[in-house]
Write an enzyme that holds these catalytic residues in place. Structure first.
Site, PDB file in Angstrom:
ATOM      1  N   ASP A 178       0.848  -1.188   0.000  1.00 56.86           N
ATOM      2  CA  ASP A 178       0.000   0.000   0.000  1.00 56.86           C
ATOM      3  C   ASP A 178       0.887   1.242   0.000  1.00 56.86           C
ATOM      4  O   ASP A 178       1.898   1.310   0.701  1.00 56.86           O
ATOM      5  CB  ASP A 178      -0.928  -0.006   1.231  1.00 56.86           C
ATOM      6  N   ILE A 179       0.504   2.246  -0.780  1.00 59.02           N
ATOM      7  CA  ILE A 179       1.310   3.460  -0.913  1.00 59.02           C
ATOM      8  C   ILE A 179       1.278   4.291   0.379  1.00 59.02           C
ATOM      9  O   ILE A 179       2.169   5.112   0.608  1.00 59.02           O
ATOM     10  CB  ILE A 179       0.790   4.285  -2.121  1.00 59.02           C
TER      11      ILE A 179
ATOM     12  N   HIS B 250      -7.002  -5.829   2.166  1.00 58.71           N
ATOM     13  CA  HIS B 250      -5.875  -5.250   2.899  1.00 58.71           C
ATOM     14  C   HIS B 250      -5.330  -6.334   3.820  1.00 58.71           C
ATOM     15  O   HIS B 250      -6.080  -6.898   4.616  1.00 58.71           O
ATOM     16  CB  HIS B 250      -6.331  -4.091   3.793  1.00 58.71           C
TER      17      HIS B 250
ATOM     18  N   ASN C 141     -12.744  -3.310   2.775  1.00 58.44           N
ATOM     19  CA  ASN C 141     -13.644  -2.166   2.914  1.00 58.44           C
ATOM     20  C   ASN C 141     -14.637  -2.217   1.753  1.00 58.44           C
ATOM     21  O   ASN C 141     -14.238  -2.356   0.600  1.00 58.44           O
ATOM     22  CB  ASN C 141     -12.851  -0.856   2.864  1.00 58.44           C
TER      23      ASN C 141
ATOM     24  N   GLY D 284     -15.062   3.350   3.992  1.00 56.43           N
ATOM     25  CA  GLY D 284     -13.709   3.770   3.660  1.00 56.43           C
ATOM     26  C   GLY D 284     -13.185   3.261   2.334  1.00 56.43           C
ATOM     27  O   GLY D 284     -12.008   3.448   2.021  1.00 56.43           O
ATOM     28  N   GLN D 285     -14.036   2.599   1.536  1.00 57.00           N
ATOM     29  CA  GLN D 285     -13.541   2.150   0.227  1.00 57.00           C
ATOM     30  C   GLN D 285     -13.363   3.352  -0.686  1.00 57.00           C
ATOM     31  O   GLN D 285     -14.286   4.167  -0.847  1.00 57.00           O
ATOM     32  CB  GLN D 285     -14.517   1.144  -0.415  1.00 57.00           C
TER      33      GLN D 285
ATOM     34  N   HIS E 129     -10.315  -5.476  -3.339  1.00 58.67           N
ATOM     35  CA  HIS E 129      -8.973  -5.686  -2.802  1.00 58.67           C
ATOM     36  C   HIS E 129      -9.042  -6.043  -1.332  1.00 58.67           C
ATOM     37  O   HIS E 129      -9.862  -5.516  -0.597  1.00 58.67           O
ATOM     38  CB  HIS E 129      -8.082  -4.446  -2.988  1.00 58.67           C
TER      39      HIS E 129
HETATM   40  P1  5GP Z   1      -9.654   1.395   0.200  1.00 62.15           P
HETATM   41  O1  5GP Z   1      -9.660   2.750   0.881  1.00 62.15           O
HETATM   42  O2  5GP Z   1     -10.396   1.459  -1.123  1.00 62.15           O
HETATM   43  O3  5GP Z   1     -10.094   0.251   1.065  1.00 62.15           O
HETATM   44  O4  5GP Z   1      -8.140   1.061  -0.108  1.00 62.15           O
HETATM   45  C1  5GP Z   1      -7.438   1.645  -1.157  1.00 62.15           C
HETATM   46  C2  5GP Z   1      -5.992   1.636  -0.766  1.00 62.15           C
HETATM   47  O5  5GP Z   1      -5.225   1.871  -1.918  1.00 62.15           O
HETATM   48  C3  5GP Z   1      -5.607   2.704   0.258  1.00 62.15           C
HETATM   49  O6  5GP Z   1      -5.089   2.081   1.432  1.00 62.15           O
HETATM   50  C4  5GP Z   1      -4.561   3.544  -0.479  1.00 62.15           C
HETATM   51  O7  5GP Z   1      -3.493   3.961   0.355  1.00 62.15           O
HETATM   52  C5  5GP Z   1      -4.088   2.603  -1.575  1.00 62.15           C
HETATM   53  N1  5GP Z   1      -3.631   3.280  -2.778  1.00 62.15           N
HETATM   54  C6  5GP Z   1      -4.243   4.332  -3.406  1.00 62.15           C
HETATM   55  N2  5GP Z   1      -3.560   4.659  -4.507  1.00 62.15           N
HETATM   56  C7  5GP Z   1      -2.482   3.813  -4.580  1.00 62.15           C
HETATM   57  C8  5GP Z   1      -1.413   3.662  -5.512  1.00 62.15           C
HETATM   58  O8  5GP Z   1      -1.289   4.379  -6.519  1.00 62.15           O
HETATM   59  N3  5GP Z   1      -0.514   2.682  -5.255  1.00 62.15           N
HETATM   60  C9  5GP Z   1      -0.607   1.864  -4.159  1.00 62.15           C
HETATM   61  N4  5GP Z   1       0.341   0.939  -3.997  1.00 62.15           N
HETATM   62  N5  5GP Z   1      -1.618   1.971  -3.268  1.00 62.15           N
HETATM   63  C10 5GP Z   1      -2.548   2.929  -3.479  1.00 62.15           C
END
Ligand code: 5GP
Ligand code: ZN
Length: 119
Positions: free
Chosen positions: A35-36, A107, A92, A98-99, A105
Site C-alpha cells: 500500500d502506498i 488489505h 472495505n 472507507g472504500q 482488494h
Molecule cells: P480502500 O480505501 O479502497 O479500502 O483502499 C485503497 C488503498 O489503496 C488505500 O489504502 C490507499 O493507500 C491505496 N492506494 C491508493 N492509490 C495507490 C497507488 O497508486 N498505489 C498503491 N500501492 N496503493 C494505493
C-alpha cells in the site's frame, strides 16, 4: 463484460503493469503489492487481476477468486513473517466503510498490535 479491465481503474492499471507498484507476489489470477500509504509495518493489498467493484460483487461472480485472494494473502503473511503474531484481512466495502478504490482488494495488515474493534 464482468471482470474485464476498466480504463479508468487504478488497480486494473497496476494489475496490467501500467502503473508502478511494489509487487510482493503475483500469480495468473492475483497480484499483491505494498500500500502506498501503509497503516502498519506490513500493509499489502491483494487484488484479483479481474475487475470487480467490491468483494461482494467478486464473490457473487467468481467465488473461486475470493479463495485465491485469501490463500495468497496468507502466503504473503507467511513471507512477511507475521503469520505467527497474527494479522488482519480487511475488505472495505462501500464509501461509508472507507472504500476509495472500486476494484476489489484485500488489505493485509500486520507487524504491530491491532486493536479490536477497529475504528
Ligand atoms: P480502500 O480505501 O479502497 O479500502 O483502499 C485503497 C488503498 O489503496 C488505500 O489504502 C490507499 O493507500 C491505496 N492506494 C491508493 N492509490 C495507490 C497507488 O497508486 N498505489 C498503491 N500501492 N496503493 C494505493
Ligand atoms: Zn479495476
Amino acid at each position: 463484460m464482468a471482470g474485464e479491465p476498466q480504463a479508468d481503474c487504478l488497480f486494473c492499471k497496476i494489475a496490467a503493469g501500467e502503473v508502478p507498484a511494489t509487487v510482493v507476489r503475483e500469480t495468473e489470477q492475483i497480484v499483491a503489492f505494498r500500500d502506498i500509504n501503509p497503516q502498519a509495518p506490513t500493509h499489502v493489498l491483494v487484488i484479483p487481476k479481474a475487475h470487480y467493484r467490491d468483494a461482494a460483487t467478486l464473490a457473487a461472480a467468481q467465488p473461486q477468486l475470493v479463495a485465491d485472494v485469501l490463500r495468497e494473502a496468507a502466503e504473503v503473511a507467511a513471507e512477511e513473517k507475521i503469520d505467527a503474531t497474527g494479522y488482519r484481512i480487511v475488505f472495505n466495502t462501500g464509501a461509508g466503510a472507507g472504500q476509495t478504490v472500486f476494484h476489489a482488494h484485500a488489505h493485509l495488515l500486520g507487524g504491530r498490535g491491532l486493536e479490536w474493534p477497529p475504528g
